[in-house]
Design a protein around this motif. Structure first.
Motif, PDB file in Angstrom:
ATOM      1  N   GLN A 732       0.842  -1.234  -0.097  1.00 41.85           N
ATOM      2  CA  GLN A 732       0.137   0.027   0.136  1.00 41.85           C
ATOM      3  C   GLN A 732       0.721   1.413  -0.013  1.00 41.85           C
ATOM      4  OE1 GLN A 732      -2.478   0.086   3.577  1.00 41.85           O
ATOM      5  NE2 GLN A 732      -0.852   0.971   5.020  1.00 41.85           N
ATOM      6  N   PRO A 761      -4.503   0.777  -8.794  1.00 39.88           N
ATOM      7  CA  PRO A 761      -5.476   0.630  -7.589  1.00 39.88           C
ATOM      8  C   PRO A 761      -7.022   0.963  -8.195  1.00 39.88           C
ATOM      9  CG  PRO A 761      -4.605   2.974  -7.578  1.00 39.88           C
ATOM     10  CD  PRO A 761      -4.011   2.077  -8.836  1.00 39.88           C
ATOM     11  N   ILE A 797      -3.564   4.082  -0.199  1.00 40.76           N
ATOM     12  CA  ILE A 797      -4.156   3.339  -1.363  1.00 40.76           C
ATOM     13  C   ILE A 797      -3.615   1.793  -1.445  1.00 40.76           C
ATOM     14  CG2 ILE A 797      -3.956   3.362  -3.866  1.00 40.76           C
ATOM     15  CD1 ILE A 797      -3.621   6.389  -4.029  1.00 40.76           C
ATOM     16  N   ARG A 798      -4.488   1.067  -1.285  1.00 39.54           N
ATOM     17  CA  ARG A 798      -4.196  -0.427  -1.365  1.00 39.54           C
ATOM     18  C   ARG A 798      -3.999  -1.086  -2.562  1.00 39.54           C
ATOM     19  NH1 ARG A 798      -7.729  -0.110   3.047  1.00 39.54           N
ATOM     20  NH2 ARG A 798      -6.485   0.216   5.168  1.00 39.54           N
ATOM     21  N   ARG A 799      -3.116  -1.975  -2.714  1.00 38.86           N
ATOM     22  CA  ARG A 799      -3.066  -2.851  -3.845  1.00 38.86           C
ATOM     23  C   ARG A 799      -4.203  -3.797  -3.939  1.00 38.86           C
ATOM     24  NH1 ARG A 799       1.442  -5.443  -6.835  1.00 38.86           N
ATOM     25  NH2 ARG A 799       2.911  -4.377  -5.497  1.00 38.86           N
TER      26      ARG A 799
END
Ligand code: GLC
Length: 800
Positions: A732, A761, A797-799
């Motif tokens: 992230q 993302p 911001i997450r994978r």
């Protein structure tokens, strides 16, 4: 008995003998030998001042360099008596003083030698001129590199060189010309990863030898005055820089416009020509904030007058230019024309304000106006008078002053003869002692006047000559350089060197002052200067009629030049923040790689690359027709600015150098605040502050400083300090933001432009609220862009 050895043309050299007694008073210690007294003063844990009274009498303790706010704040210190030495210790240092001969060895807490006297202090009578020549010699440590000394036009590492300070009008100087305009007797040593500095606060001609005469000795001396130096320990070189700048004083923040683009020429006149230049900038949409009036605006080169034919209505002209967003800076030289009908001459004469020769005749010499006399700025009463003369210029609307020819320069004579008398704040000395602070004090009193009469606005000052500490009130430029590729390189080293010598607000005459650059050289110079704190084109084109404006070289070059000047304006929030760090902590704005990666020997002799602030690494294209070049990247991960490709440091990289690009790298993890495009500062309210964020997996902190404008509101809290911390990992992106806010900006949101995210993302979570990211957010250049409220505190911001 004083030991006497090694005679030279000046007579016998004297060396201190054994210590007979010592005493401690407050934070200083005195050691007495038969003739010489050494005073060791603990200024702070890492700053020790050494003063020597050669034959038993100290001179007046007085300095034009040190700041009034310099504090002596030793925390813990004391003395131990050993069989062969005295040891003065602090929390960081041990200073050993040999009982036998007063020689000094300084080590860190663990006993690692940082700096050691060779012969140490010694002196000789200056039989021909009076007074004493005072010397100090140190041992060169294995692998030691030396830096600093102001504007020397030579390699950054000074090992093997001898250089001196005696301000000189060095028209058309070349690589290795010495001395030049400025007098900064401060150097750094770096060995075994340990950095320190020595500031030799002496205004006589000073000479530094970094292992040139004898390979194992580094020595410095002055042709008069006292051996009086500050030893400043790092071990980080940047920490030394910051301490030195605090000793000699940090600057005020300049008005933001002074960080914009400046256009200068010798000379723009008459008024219609000045307006035409200004209008051309706006018509061609090339950003610019400042226009200069060189000597031809004056009436017969009389300071504080206007040529009525060329400039019938100066206030009107300046008002019209201001309406288009331009500020006007005018030149003021020290030479006052000898003219019985000229009021400034009359007033100065009447009040005895001008310098005199030894036998009482006025110091007269030719400069631009013909025969001139020269104010004695070393007299506080004269400084006060000089300051008052700026009232008229300020009222006419002038916003900045350019002090020139203040080495002082005199045609044919070079400078003042040594017998000229100066007040030196009550001491009454010859020019030998006052030469190196003449321009320094001229610019100081100019700045005081401009500040007083421009309030509440901040003034802008630029001076050619100065002594250590002038950063408190003025910027500088590197003087009369030449339109050549070698001078482009010199501009880069000189500005880096000045920046680590306390004077960050510096630039060179873009394109070269003497001669005519071609479009390519001019463009490459603009590119480098985009990353110099002072960005000014200047040329001596009045003689040849040659034009040196951003549009002078044809459309191909104009396009690239415009691109870079625009980039400069977009980077202003970053540049201003960097200036604020300098003004607050004394941190140099330009940092040679040896200063940012001192443990890496590959950086020690780098001259091309430097850090511009915390996050940008810059080099410049230094040869005609160059298609590619090597850039050394220190440890860390770096994004190439033009395409976001990611590179690992501790190696050299080859980069392509098409005309429209120059090597710029961004530190991975950094946040670069940017403005939208503009034609001049404060053209319109900035309604969007962009944050360019570069993904990185090591924790990196960045900052943004902003304030309420070009006045002193920031002194009353009208500023914001915003800090960013990126703590991303492979899974992230994570950015935290903290802020100290006191004033409302015009913008209410940030546009986040995220570079280098290694996954695609679906959403950004801003303070817990998910913002879906779709096609519109993904730009063609692979960045991701979205809006966040100005007050946001966290973005994740997450994978997916
Ligand atoms: C000196 C300055 C230069 C200026 C010229 C005329 O040479 O260094 O910048 O344009 O004098 O004033």
């Amino acid at each position: 008995m004083q030991v006497e050895t090694s005679s030279s043309k000046y007579g016998v050299k004297h060396y201190p003998d054994a210590i007979r007694e010592w005493k401690k008073e407050g934070n200083y210690f005195c050691f007495y030998t038969t003739e010489t007294i050494l005073e060791v003063r603990v200024i702070a844990d890492k700053i020790i001042r050494f003063r020597y009274a050669a034959d038993g009498t100290f001179q007046r303790d007085f300095s034009y360099a040190t700041s009034d706010t310099m504090e002596e704040s030793p925390i813990t210190f004391g003395i131990k008596e050993w069989e062969e030495t005295f040891e003065i210790y602090t929390d960081a240092l041990k200073v050993f003083i040999a009982r036998d001969n007063l020689r000094i060895t300084i080590s860190d807490k663990d006993g690692k030698v940082i700096n050691q006297d060779e012969m140490g202090f010694h002196w000789q009578h200056y039989l021909q001129k009076g007074g004493k020549i005072v010397y100090c010699s140190k041992l060169v440590q294995e692998g030691e590199c030396f830096y600093g000394l102001g504007d020397k036009p030579t390699d950054l590492n000074l090992r093997g060189k001898r250089l001196e300070n005696y301000g000189t009008d060095a028209y058309g100087y070349q690589k290795d010309t010495d001395p030049l305009y400025r007098n900064i007797p401060f150097y750094y040593g770096l060995h075994d990863g340990i950095g320190y500095g020595i500031f030799f606060d002496n205004t006589f001609r000073t000479i530094f030898d970094f292992g040139k005469e004898r390979e194992d000795a580094c020595s410095f001396w002055a042709r008069g005055g006292e051996m009086n130096y500050y030893f400043i320990y790092g071990p980080e070189l940047l920490e030394v820089a910051s301490s030195y700048t605090k000793i000699t004083g940090t600057p005020e923040l300049p008005p933001l416009w002074a960080l914009g683009y400046h256009q200068c020429r010798w000379s723009y006149f008459p008024d219609t020509r000045v307006k035409e230049i200004a209008a051309t900038f706006r018509k061609r949409r090339i950003p610019c904030d400042v226009i200069y009036l060189d000597i031809d605006y004056m009436d017969g080169f009389r300071c504080f007058t206007w040529n009525k034919e060329y400039f019938p209505d100066p206030a009107g002209l300046i008002r019209d230019l201001a309406a288009e967003g331009f500020k006007v800076v005018v030149i003021i030289d020290p030479g006052i024309k000898v003219d019985p009908d000229y009021s400034i001459y009359q007033e100065g004469l009447r009040n005895n304000y001008f310098c005199k020769r030894a036998d009482g005749a006025l110091m007269e010499g030719d400069v631009w106006p013909g025969k001139c006399v020269f104010p004695d700025y070393t007299n506080p009463v004269v400084r006060e008078w000089w300051s008052s003369l700026f009232k008229g210029l300020a009222e006419t609307g002038v916003r900045g002053v350019w002090n020139d020819m203040n080495e002082p320069a005199v045609f044919e004579m070079g400078s003042f003869p040594e017998d000229v008398r100066h007040d030196y704040d009550g001491e009454e000395v010859s020019h030998r002692k006052a030469h190196n602070i003449y321009g320094h004090l001229m610019s100081k009193s100019t700045a005081a006047g401009m500040k007083k009469y421009l309030l509440p606005n901040r003034p802008f000052l630029i001076t050619r000559s100065c002594y250590a500490g002038a950063q408190r009130w003025s910027s500088v430029w590197t003087g009369d350089n030449v339109s050549s590729w070698e001078h482009l390189w010199l501009a880069s080293v000189q500005c880096q060197r000045l920046a680590v010598s306390g004077i960050s607000f510096t630039g060179s005459d873009i394109g070269g002052f003497i001669g005519e650059p071609d479009g390519e050289l001019y463009t490459r110079w603009i590119q480098l200067a985009t990353f110099h704190p002072l960005m000014r084109t200047h040329s001596a084109s009045n003689e040849t009629g040659f034009n040196q404006e951003p549009w002078s070289f044809g459309p191909e070059y104009e396009k690239v030049v415009t691109r870079f000047i625009s980039l400069r304006y977009q980077l202003l929030p970053y540049l201003y923040t960097t200036f604020w760090q300098y003004a607050t902590n004394g941190m140099p704005m330009l940092r040679p790689l040896a200063f940012t990666a001192q443990q890496d020997p590959a950086t020690h002799n780098c001259t091309h690359e430097f850090m511009f602030g915390d996050s940008l690494l810059v080099s410049h294209v230094g040869e005609k027709g160059m298609k590619e070049m090597q850039v050394y990247l220190p440890e860390g991960n770096w994004y190439y600015f033009w395409n976001d490709s990611l590179h690992t440091g501790k190696q050299a990289l080859t980069v392509a150098t098409p005309l429209e690009e120059m090597p710029i790298f961004v530190k991975a993890g950094a946040v670069l605040p940017r403005y939208p495009e503009m034609q001049y500062t404060h053209e319109k309210p900035v309604t969007e502050m962009l944050l360019h964020v570069y993904y990185g997996e090591t924790t990196v902190r960045s900052m943004l400083y902003e304030d309420a404008g070009d006045h002193y509101g920031y002194r009353n809290g009208q500023y914001n300090i915003i800090t960013f911390k990126q703590v991303s990992d492979a899974q992230q992106f994570h950015l935290k933001k903290k802020y100290y806010v006191n004033y409302e900006t015009a913008y209410t949101h940030h546009r986040i432009v995220l570079h280098g995210l290694p996954f695609r993302p679906v959403a950004a979570i801003v303070d817990g609220v998910s913002i879906p990211l779709d096609r519109e957010n993904f730009a063609a250049d692979n960045t991701i862009s979205f809006l966040a409220d100005r007050g946001f505190e966290e973005i994740i911001i997450r994978r997916p």
